[in-house]
Scaffold this motif. Sequence first.
Motif, PDB file in Angstrom:
ATOM      1  N   PHE A 163       0.798  -1.247   0.019  1.00 26.58           N
ATOM      2  CA  PHE A 163      -0.043  -0.060  -0.160  1.00 26.58           C
ATOM      3  C   PHE A 163       0.856   1.112  -0.017  1.00 26.58           C
ATOM      4  O   PHE A 163       0.598   2.303  -0.653  1.00 26.58           O
ATOM      5  N   ARG A 164       2.129   1.371   0.962  1.00 26.85           N
ATOM      6  CA  ARG A 164       2.858   2.564   0.645  1.00 26.85           C
ATOM      7  C   ARG A 164       3.811   2.626  -0.691  1.00 26.85           C
ATOM      8  O   ARG A 164       3.801   3.824  -1.134  1.00 26.85           O
ATOM      9  N   GLU A 165       3.620   1.530  -1.317  1.00 32.80           N
ATOM     10  CA  GLU A 165       4.378   1.608  -2.635  1.00 32.80           C
ATOM     11  C   GLU A 165       3.400   2.162  -3.630  1.00 32.80           C
ATOM     12  O   GLU A 165       3.943   2.889  -4.410  1.00 32.80           O
ATOM     13  N   ILE A 166       2.323   1.688  -3.507  1.00 37.04           N
ATOM     14  CA  ILE A 166       1.140   2.089  -4.642  1.00 37.04           C
ATOM     15  C   ILE A 166       0.791   3.612  -4.220  1.00 37.04           C
ATOM     16  O   ILE A 166       0.443   4.313  -5.377  1.00 37.04           O
ATOM     17  N   PHE A 167       0.375   3.652  -2.961  1.00 34.76           N
ATOM     18  CA  PHE A 167      -0.190   5.086  -2.491  1.00 34.76           C
ATOM     19  C   PHE A 167       0.302   5.841  -1.781  1.00 34.76           C
ATOM     20  O   PHE A 167       0.071   7.054  -1.400  1.00 34.76           O
ATOM     21  N   GLY A 168       1.618   5.415  -1.325  1.00 37.51           N
ATOM     22  CA  GLY A 168       2.474   6.541  -0.229  1.00 37.51           C
ATOM     23  C   GLY A 168       2.818   7.862  -0.818  1.00 37.51           C
ATOM     24  O   GLY A 168       2.803   8.894  -0.087  1.00 37.51           O
ATOM     25  N   SER A 169       2.957   7.897  -2.136  1.00 33.81           N
ATOM     26  CA  SER A 169       3.122   9.390  -2.804  1.00 33.81           C
ATOM     27  C   SER A 169       1.982  10.356  -2.830  1.00 33.81           C
ATOM     28  O   SER A 169       2.230  11.568  -2.941  1.00 33.81           O
ATOM     29  N   VAL A 170       0.845   9.755  -2.639  1.00 33.88           N
ATOM     30  CA  VAL A 170      -0.241  10.514  -2.745  1.00 33.88           C
ATOM     31  C   VAL A 170      -1.117  10.576  -1.419  1.00 33.88           C
ATOM     32  O   VAL A 170      -1.640  11.688  -1.165  1.00 33.88           O
ATOM     33  N   TYR A 171      -1.126   9.330  -0.891  1.00 32.85           N
ATOM     34  CA  TYR A 171      -1.964   9.333   0.407  1.00 32.85           C
ATOM     35  C   TYR A 171      -0.987   9.355   1.731  1.00 32.85           C
ATOM     36  O   TYR A 171      -0.021   8.715   1.446  1.00 32.85           O
ATOM     37  N   GLU A 172      -1.564   9.247   3.050  1.00 35.86           N
ATOM     38  CA  GLU A 172      -0.704   9.135   4.165  1.00 35.86           C
ATOM     39  C   GLU A 172      -1.140   7.577   4.713  1.00 35.86           C
ATOM     40  O   GLU A 172      -2.411   7.369   4.939  1.00 35.86           O
ATOM     41  N   VAL A 173      -0.250   6.544   4.388  1.00 38.15           N
ATOM     42  CA  VAL A 173      -0.571   5.286   4.697  1.00 38.15           C
ATOM     43  C   VAL A 173       0.008   5.136   6.202  1.00 38.15           C
ATOM     44  O   VAL A 173       1.161   5.126   6.457  1.00 38.15           O
ATOM     45  N   HIS A 174      -1.191   4.532   6.928  1.00 41.40           N
ATOM     46  CA  HIS A 174      -0.619   4.078   8.364  1.00 41.40           C
ATOM     47  C   HIS A 174      -1.011   2.559   8.232  1.00 41.40           C
ATOM     48  O   HIS A 174      -1.933   1.913   7.517  1.00 41.40           O
ATOM     49  N   SER A 175      -0.432   1.556   9.304  1.00 40.67           N
ATOM     50  CA  SER A 175      -0.513   0.194   9.365  1.00 40.67           C
ATOM     51  C   SER A 175      -0.899  -0.092  10.667  1.00 40.67           C
ATOM     52  O   SER A 175      -0.315   0.333  11.756  1.00 40.67           O
ATOM     53  N   ALA A 176      -1.668  -1.293  10.824  1.00 34.92           N
ATOM     54  CA  ALA A 176      -1.700  -1.861  12.275  1.00 34.92           C
ATOM     55  C   ALA A 176      -1.773  -3.442  11.816  1.00 34.92           C
ATOM     56  O   ALA A 176      -2.269  -3.723  10.834  1.00 34.92           O
ATOM     57  N   GLU A 177      -0.949  -4.270  12.914  1.00 35.04           N
ATOM     58  CA  GLU A 177      -0.802  -5.818  12.415  1.00 35.04           C
ATOM     59  C   GLU A 177      -1.823  -6.468  13.419  1.00 35.04           C
ATOM     60  O   GLU A 177      -2.091  -7.880  13.349  1.00 35.04           O
ATOM     61  N   THR A 178      -2.568  -6.004  14.214  1.00 36.50           N
ATOM     62  CA  THR A 178      -3.532  -6.495  14.984  1.00 36.50           C
ATOM     63  C   THR A 178      -4.769  -5.810  15.130  1.00 36.50           C
ATOM     64  O   THR A 178      -5.089  -4.561  14.746  1.00 36.50           O
ATOM     65  N   GLY A 179      -5.969  -6.517  15.189  1.00 38.10           N
ATOM     66  CA  GLY A 179      -7.305  -5.845  15.380  1.00 38.10           C
ATOM     67  C   GLY A 179      -7.181  -4.754  16.491  1.00 38.10           C
ATOM     68  O   GLY A 179      -7.780  -3.615  16.204  1.00 38.10           O
ATOM     69  N   ARG A 180      -6.705  -5.224  17.728  1.00 36.41           N
ATOM     70  CA  ARG A 180      -6.745  -4.174  18.804  1.00 36.41           C
ATOM     71  C   ARG A 180      -5.958  -2.959  18.496  1.00 36.41           C
ATOM     72  O   ARG A 180      -6.505  -1.896  18.497  1.00 36.41           O
ATOM     73  N   ASP A 181      -4.659  -2.957  17.753  1.00 37.33           N
ATOM     74  CA  ASP A 181      -3.782  -1.955  17.356  1.00 37.33           C
ATOM     75  C   ASP A 181      -4.680  -1.124  16.292  1.00 37.33           C
ATOM     76  O   ASP A 181      -4.722   0.144  16.422  1.00 37.33           O
ATOM     77  N   GLY A 182      -5.301  -1.638  15.468  1.00 43.73           N
ATOM     78  CA  GLY A 182      -6.358  -1.087  14.581  1.00 43.73           C
ATOM     79  C   GLY A 182      -7.381  -0.260  15.031  1.00 43.73           C
ATOM     80  O   GLY A 182      -7.407   0.940  14.678  1.00 43.73           O
ATOM     81  N   LEU A 183      -8.078  -0.845  15.981  1.00 45.43           N
ATOM     82  CA  LEU A 183      -9.317  -0.266  16.825  1.00 45.43           C
ATOM     83  C   LEU A 183      -8.776   0.930  17.371  1.00 45.43           C
ATOM     84  O   LEU A 183      -9.115   1.957  17.581  1.00 45.43           O
ATOM     85  N   ASP A 184      -7.340   0.719  18.079  1.00 50.47           N
ATOM     86  CA  ASP A 184      -6.830   1.941  18.962  1.00 50.47           C
ATOM     87  C   ASP A 184      -6.368   3.293  18.161  1.00 50.47           C
ATOM     88  O   ASP A 184      -6.700   4.245  18.389  1.00 50.47           O
ATOM     89  N   GLN A 185      -5.937   2.742  17.061  1.00 50.93           N
ATOM     90  CA  GLN A 185      -5.429   3.868  15.901  1.00 50.93           C
ATOM     91  C   GLN A 185      -6.693   4.583  15.367  1.00 50.93           C
ATOM     92  O   GLN A 185      -6.786   5.818  15.314  1.00 50.93           O
ATOM     93  N   ALA A 186      -7.751   3.808  15.089  1.00 52.15           N
ATOM     94  CA  ALA A 186      -8.912   4.430  14.708  1.00 52.15           C
ATOM     95  C   ALA A 186      -9.676   5.158  15.540  1.00 52.15           C
ATOM     96  O   ALA A 186     -10.437   6.264  15.143  1.00 52.15           O
ATOM     97  N   ARG A 187      -9.508   4.796  16.788  1.00 56.91           N
ATOM     98  CA  ARG A 187     -10.414   5.801  17.776  1.00 56.91           C
ATOM     99  C   ARG A 187      -9.411   6.986  18.218  1.00 56.91           C
ATOM    100  O   ARG A 187     -10.087   8.108  18.402  1.00 56.91           O
ATOM    101  N   LYS A 188      -8.356   7.207  17.866  1.00 57.03           N
ATOM    102  CA  LYS A 188      -7.296   8.362  18.227  1.00 57.03           C
ATOM    103  C   LYS A 188      -7.377   9.379  17.138  1.00 57.03           C
ATOM    104  O   LYS A 188      -7.029  10.462  17.199  1.00 57.03           O
ATOM    105  N   HIS A 189      -7.516   8.631  15.927  1.00 56.89           N
ATOM    106  CA  HIS A 189      -7.068   9.598  14.620  1.00 56.89           C
ATOM    107  C   HIS A 189      -8.256   9.209  13.745  1.00 56.89           C
ATOM    108  O   HIS A 189      -9.070   8.571  13.468  1.00 56.89           O
TER     109      HIS A 189
END
Length: 457
Positions: free
Chosen positions: A18-44
Amino acid sequence: MGERILVIDDEINIAWLFREIFGSVYEVHSAETGRDGLDQARKHDFDLIMLDLRLPDIGGLDVLDSLIAQGCRCPIIIMTAYGEVKTAVRAMKAGAHDYITKPFDIEELKMLVEGALRYCRLSTEVTRLRHELEDKYHVKNMITVSPKMMEVFSVIEKVSPSDVPVLIQGESGTGKEIIAKSVHYGSQRKDRPFIPINCAALPESLLESELFGYEEGAFSGARRRKLGKFELAQGGTIFLDEVGELPLSMQPKILRVLEEREVDRLGGTKSIPIDVRVVSASNKNLPSEVLKGTFRQDLYFRLAVIPVTIPPLRERKEDISVLAKYFLKEYALEQKRPVPELDEQAITTLLSYSWPGNVRELKNMMQQVSLLCEGRVVRKDDLPMFFSDSECNARNANLGEQGEVNLKDLKQNVWDEIDRTKIKEALDRFSNNRTQAAKYLKISRRTLQNKIKKYGL
């Protein structure tokens, strides 16, 4: 790089892709677990979330449910293997925007991501515009210092959250449609359609099909099904403007719709349930029309559960200068020009006029003044010609000697002359084409024909 994408996947190479394809246009963030993903979505705030169905700690469907429960409004695209397509479809039913199978087809992925982000932008814009409309038509933002109008707004604020029918009565130009929109945007139906229909603008032969719709082949020219205004307003509000102009033959049909809460399309074989709130308006005194026999009493009682009467501008003179200054400022900002000021003589002259066209006339006049006034101060001489000393003095003399009746007569004569001139100019401009002239004047063809007959044009 304003838009942000969150990739929730335990495969590191997916985030890298995703960073290779879209990183030059969009800001790409990643999470390797469901809990980390939920935490990031809650904060940002994210504009798109890519969610894998298989995660090491929480199932993808559970993550989806949690994202929606915590108020995530951005599109969520499910990433899945070929064998999990049924689960992905179930995820879409639960609120996911779309799904894509692994391994990705890069062009398909680009199209899907771009489409989802475009949907997010449009959704955000719709939400912003809806909030603007809510603010614009909220009673607390209405321009008035008149106790009479404040009383009207107080009633509107109390009844808007309910679903009761509201009947708004008042002269032409007093702002009945604005009040109707205030009722709608102050209700629980504000996210659903507000559908206005002018009952005086349509011929009787078209009114039924416009209100109730028709099926294909219902009559000559009905080539496909058309939904009526009541169906288009489903879940929202239908505004029956100039409801006093409804032909007697149509009134029992409207009454049936209000009582049964269902419509029958022309040529249809089954009734369609509807859920709409009805707000109506009339410049006629409907109780008087009931006594004359031109309006059904049972329909009146159905429409006028909450009757509201808007006073004419001449009965709330304290609003004249306030509204005039507001309109001048509004047009000056539109034209990116300095905001002109009204001097005392100009204000006195405005206050001496009886405003037969009410707020609409005042608004149009201030637009004219803002365009033609060359200085920073609007003086008496900058006002239209019919605001002459002789006209004002004659009016005041008549008021002093003979009372309000002659004032109204004089006001009507002045307004009729202005109206006659505008109509003649429009007819000349379009070589007596009445349809084009009516469009130009923003009135119905029927109204134009009546005026032509009235003025002998």
